[in-house]
Design a protein around this motif. Structure first.
Motif, PDB file in Angstrom:
ATOM      1  N   UNK A 118     -36.240  62.343 -20.061  1.00  0.00           N
ATOM      2  CA  UNK A 118     -35.249  61.258 -20.090  1.00  0.00           C
ATOM      3  C   UNK A 118     -35.081  60.605 -18.712  1.00  0.00           C
ATOM      4  N   UNK A 119     -35.570  61.272 -17.683  1.00  0.00           N
ATOM      5  CA  UNK A 119     -35.483  60.750 -16.314  1.00  0.00           C
ATOM      6  C   UNK A 119     -36.448  59.578 -16.103  1.00  0.00           C
ATOM      7  N   UNK A 120     -37.460  59.492 -16.965  1.00  0.00           N
ATOM      8  CA  UNK A 120     -38.534  58.514 -16.785  1.00  0.00           C
ATOM      9  C   UNK A 120     -38.496  57.444 -17.883  1.00  0.00           C
ATOM     10  N   UNK A 121     -39.255  56.400 -17.670  1.00  0.00           N
ATOM     11  CA  UNK A 121     -39.482  55.394 -18.713  1.00  0.00           C
ATOM     12  C   UNK A 121     -40.834  55.703 -19.344  1.00  0.00           C
ATOM     13  N   UNK A 122     -40.846  56.053 -20.632  1.00  0.00           N
ATOM     14  CA  UNK A 122     -42.080  56.378 -21.350  1.00  0.00           C
ATOM     15  C   UNK A 122     -42.459  55.212 -22.251  1.00  0.00           C
TER      16      UNK A 122
END
Length: 670
Positions: A118-122
């Motif tokens: 959730x920390x990243x943009x996937x």
């Protein structure tokens, strides 16, 4: 509104092709396309030092990222520009796991490396190959809310279909020296700032992603020098040699999967070439019609009547000799096993097919109620298990027979070695008789297959294409079918005797998989609306309609001056309507000088090309706008009167138009 490209390559890897990165090209791209932020996403690697250098050289936000091979698909993983050392260490773990081009990591390995997704943009490859599989998307859960697509058409489709992810479109570009054009595949995101959190917040909402800055999703940038086009129907006009085709080719260079119908390319005066073209287009009809016959050919090709007859002769000779020598039988030849025949094994293929069919009925969920209306679930299960038990019993029996056959054969061989008497040759009369019936049925099937009949008929906007079976009439036709210089004369002498003809084909150097093509000729005829074969002009009209209809397999349709080959009535009544229909699905671009297309088609957007020579240098200027706008503008803000353009390009000038109207059309009308 932020214009972003979050899929950029700067370092080649084993998962990528070789290239040499140019920072100057990337700088030029960012400036020319007026980007607000980008992400560096190399295949399965992150080059920290290069990323930091690029970040200092560009005056926009640059995000660190990586394109990961995940369970046979590709996914972008983008981070905020913070704690680069930690991100670098994580990416190195991915690199260590990907040693070959075919390698990929599992979902379990992904979350082990990046525990807080959730920390990243996937951003997965969504409607883009190699796409992330649906089952992997399920595993990723709420971490996935947007997906990368490859075209304007797919972008708009995702927006309208409720169950689709929020679409994004990026360049996926490798920046090298001396790039002739830059890609125009970027996404506008309605974000107040260029932070990763702000972008992620918008990418949950389909109402916050756009193809253009001010015109929403009805327009898009077609070239890197600022030409804007409608996602519907566009018409490009201009006087002769003012850069219309040049502009069209420049647009084409920026997109993949384009259907381009070039000027004069559809003229068709050669009837034979036209027939070949139609046959190729409809080859699937032939393949489907002959599909079962192809399997029959494989089966009958295994039959060898000549060998069977020789086996019968050998058997009869050995039988006569054995009978004539009965008075001198020795103790070995008097054994019952000496001339014993083998047990015949049961053919279990039909039983296996029945088991599969019953299993299919049991497993079917779509028509479960209809099936159970006629056959109860219990009855089906009882049948399924009984069939399996029957199969097991027969299979065991076959194993026992095979064991006895092998044992008796070894004993017979030993007896024959010790005996001086003639033994009776083994022969399988059952197989010989079945082969004989197969050949008889084969001849019958081929004769019916060769009977003249229409097997398919398709309507294509007033034209009809019919497929008709008939016999080949000579060896030259067979040679033409083979697309070779092979001789078919000897084989064709047996053409009316199908099995003999099949045997003859074996003596020609053609693939066994192609034998079925030489038994029946499938001829395609194209008829006009009156039911007669098409003329030369009608062949060209049919080609145009077929090619335009085929455009929906592509992402953009481009047509260069169709009026060069067709009359105005045909263009107005047939082509215009079809083009309008297709433009509801994909962007359509038509270059024309003709008022029938240029005005009566009622395009969504008008593009005008103009040639200018400034200080001895040739320049093409492109103006664009709505067809009913008084003014058209170019990307530099210059303006031009729309009415003057329409008169000069479509009507040979205003004076000529009114002169024709008053002195010719009005007189003729009265």
């Amino acid at each position: 509104m932020k214009k972003v490209d979050l899929h950029i390559h700067t370092v080649p890897s084993i998962s990528d092709r070789e290239f040499f990165f140019s920072l100057n090209s990337l700088k030029d791209y960012v400036e020319k396309l007026e980007l607000d932020c980008i992400a560096i996403t190399n295949h399965n690697l992150f080059d920290k030092s290069q990323f930091e250098y690029i970040s200092t050289q560009l005056h926009i936000k640059v995000f660190p990222g990586i394109e990961i091979d995940l369970e046979a698909g590709h996914m972008l993983l983008i981070s905020e520009n913070e704690d680069l050392d930690d991100f670098d260490l994580k990416c190195k773990k991915v690199t260590d796991l990907i040693k070959l081009k075919s390698d990929y990591i599992s979902y379990e390995q992904l979350i082990e490396i990046f525990p807080l997704l959730s920390k990243y943009l996937l951003i997965p490859h969504y409607d883009k190959k190699p796409n992330i599989k649906p089952e992997t998307l399920v595993k990723l859960g709420d971490n996935i809310f947007c997906g990368e697509v490859t075209s304007i058409r797919k972008f708009k489709a995702c927006l309208t279909e409720g169950d689709k992810l929020v679409p994004v479109i990026f360049s996926d570009c490798r920046f090298v020296e001396d790039m002739p054009n830059y890609p125009t595949r970027q996404t506008y995101i309605d974000a107040a700032e260029d932070s990763l959190i702000a972008l992620k917040g918008c990418l949950f909402d389909k109402n916050k992603v756009y193809l253009s800055k001010e015109e929403g999703n009805e327009f898009f940038q077609a070239t890197d020098d600022g030409i804007i086009l409608s996602t519907g129907l566009n018409v490009i006009i201009g006087e002769r040699s003012t850069g219309k085709t040049y502009t069209l080719e420049k647009i084409i260079s920026g997109f993949e999967n384009v259907k381009y119908i070039e000027q004069f390319s559809l003229l068709q005066n050669d009837e034979e070439k036209f027939k070949e073209l139609v046959t190729t287009r409809h080859s699937l009809v032939s393949e489907n019609y002959l599909k079962e016959f192809k399997d029959i050919i494989y089966d009958v090709n295994e039959v060898d009547i000549k060998t069977n007859n020789q086996d019968i002769e050998k058997y009869l000779e050995s039988l006569k000799k054995f009978t004539s020598e009965s008075y001198k039988l020795d103790s070995f030849s008097k054994c019952k096993l000496y001339n014993e025949t083998k047990y015949e094994l049961d053919d279990l293929e039909n039983l296996k097919a029945l088991i599969k069919a019953t299993e299919l009925l049991l497993d079917n969920t779509e028509y479960k109620s209809l099936i159970n209306k006629h056959i109860t679930e219990t009855s089906l299960k009882d049948l399924f298990f009984e069939l399996i038990e029957t199969y097991k019993g027969k299979h065991i029996k076959n194993l026992e027979k095979s064991f006895v056959n092998d044992l008796s054969e070894r004993i017979k061989d030993d007896l024959k070695i010790r005996s001086s008497s003639t033994s009776i040759e083994d022969i399988d009369f059952n197989k010989i008789q079945i082969d004989k019936i197969k050949v008889s049925k084969f001849d019958e099937i081929v004769n019916k297959l060769q009977a003249e009949k229409i097997i398919d008929s398709k309507e294509i906007r007033g034209f009809k294409v019919i497929a008709k079976t008939k016999k080949f009439t000579g060896a030259l036709q067979l040679q033409k079918k083979s697309k070779s210089k092979l001789a078919f004369s000897d084989a064709f002498n047996n053409y009316d005797k199908p099995y003999r003809f099949l045997v003859s084909l074996k003596n020609i150097a053609i693939e066994e998989t192609d034998y079925y093509k030489y038994f029946v000729d499938i001829e395609y005829k194209t008829l006009n609306k009156h039911g007669f074969p098409v003329s030369g002009g009608e062949r060209s009209e049919f080609n145009l309609l077929h090619e335009i209809s085929d455009a929906l397999k592509h992402d953009i349709l481009m047509i260069d001056e169709p009026e060069s080959s067709f009359d105005n009535i045909f263009l107005k009544n047939e082509v215009n309507e079809l083009i309008k229909e297709i433009s509801k699905e994909i962007p359509v671009i038509v270059v024309t000088h003709n008022s029938t297309i240029g005005a009566s088609i009622k395009p969504d957007y008008l593009v005008y090309t103009n040639k200018v020579i400034d200080n001895g240098e040739l320049m093409y200027k492109v103006f664009f706008g709505h067809p009913m706008s008084k003014i058209l503008k170019n990307s530099e803000g210059e303006e031009i009167q729309n009415i003057d353009i329409l008169f000069n390009c479509l009507e040979a000038g205003e004076e000529a138009y009114y002169e024709r109207k008053q002195q010719a059309y009005e007189i003729l009308k009265n």
